[in-house]
Design an enzyme around this catalytic site. Structure first.
Site, PDB file in Angstrom:
ATOM      1  CB  CYS A   1      -6.050   8.406   2.663  1.00 18.24           C
ATOM      2  SG  CYS A   1      -4.953   7.233   1.823  1.00 18.24           S
TER       3      CYS A   1
ATOM      4  CD  GLU B   1      -6.529   4.975   4.311  1.00 17.55           C
ATOM      5  OE1 GLU B   1      -5.723   4.502   3.465  1.00 17.55           O
ATOM      6  OE2 GLU B   1      -6.158   5.394   5.421  1.00 17.55           O
TER       7      GLU B   1
ATOM      8  CB  CYS C   1      -1.542   9.685   4.589  1.00 18.94           C
ATOM      9  SG  CYS C   1      -1.955   9.571   2.826  1.00 18.94           S
TER      10      CYS C   1
ATOM     11  CG  HIS D   1      -1.872   5.223   0.647  1.00 21.90           C
ATOM     12  ND1 HIS D   1      -1.569   6.187   1.569  1.00 21.90           N
ATOM     13  CD2 HIS D   1      -0.718   4.977  -0.024  1.00 21.90           C
ATOM     14  CE1 HIS D   1      -0.293   6.524   1.460  1.00 21.90           C
ATOM     15  NE2 HIS D   1       0.251   5.815   0.498  1.00 21.90           N
TER      16      HIS D   1
END
Lengths: 183, 183
Positions: free
Chosen positions: A105, A74, A102, A72
């Protein structure tokens, strides 16, 4: 950290220019990265980390490009910032994300010890675009009680505690290791 | 998945040998990896993924070795399994961990679409050894209500939603992208 201290900070680099809110500016950069990511076969998410020493590190969602479900925006930015600084500890850093992190993250940010996280869109915007962030938050909601296994059927992923006799052997070895690096 | 089906499965590879519970055997392997990790400058955590086609992929905690706060045993195993299989989707796989996955690892398993997660030690064992898994679960507990920002001070990490005008621009771009790969 005093939140208001962050929010009230203003750019003073050009006295006559309109004040640019630094949080908004970094979020805008994260959003631009997210839009660019879509145009370059990435997922629609971008992130920026500003390290304690002012370094700016960018990340975008690379799940399908890298065949890495953990890539992801991040997480990508956290990994890059740590690689650049040669550390696993980003204390003093701030993470800006185009969308609410999420659970993966957000926990990555906790482990990385960043000071603060700012995000623009939220889990519901992501859900409207077909992503499972909100559903995964709901999954966690079912795992936070005294009997977390009762939430295990959240989205069909079974989670079970099967305690074995040797379960804590790794921690026993860790405790007596004189050379261990705590993190 | 029918949990009982998994739990009641027995090894039948050697009719005269004592039945070895396959879940216990994989957990024992994960624990061995965790103990070995401590002896090799890693953190005291190990994980095994058995993919849908029976491939066994191992991981250990490499946070301090790799300067990567996300390199937990489970994440390491997930990344390796995806790299080996050339996919971001581990549907049909089972993850075995020496210790209860932290929120990052559990969400990584959700994104990787594994069928099931089994673990031996739990978050409280990890806390007793100095790790923050339980504290981070508590942090999530404060973020699951209607106003998740109220839980933002869990361990000093500020989390703030700063909605900007362009917040959903990446999702708008994503929706109209004909070549997008959903995940």
């Amino acid at each position: 950290m005093d939140r208001n201290a962050v929010i009230s900070t203003r750019s003073t680099s050009a006295a006559d220019a309109p004040a640019v809110h630094p949080v908004a500016a970094h979020l805008e950069k994260a959003i631009t990265l997210a839009v660019d990511s879509v145009a370059n076969a990435g997922g629609p998410f971008g992130a920026v980390i500003v390290t304690r020493d002012g370094r700016v590190v960018e990340g975008n969602n690379r799940v399908t490009q890298d065949n890495d479900p953990t890539a992801h925006a991040e997480v990508t930015a956290i990994r890059r910032a740590c690689a650049e600084l040669g550390t696993f500890d980003l204390s003093g850093a701030v993470l800006y994300s185009s969308c609410e992190p999420c659970p993966m993250c957000l926990a990555s940010a906790l482990w990385a010890r960043v000071d603060a996280v700012y995000f623009a869109a939220d889990r519901h915007d992501a859900a409207a675009a077909g992503f499972d962030d909100a559903e995964f938050y709901d999954f966690f909601a079912g795992r936070l009680g005294d009997r977390p296994e009762t939430g295990a059927t959240g989205r069909g992923m079974t989670v079970r505690h099967e305690r074995t006799r040797s379960a804590v052997a790794p921690f026993d070895a860790w405790r007596v290791l004189e050379t261990r690096i705590d993190y």
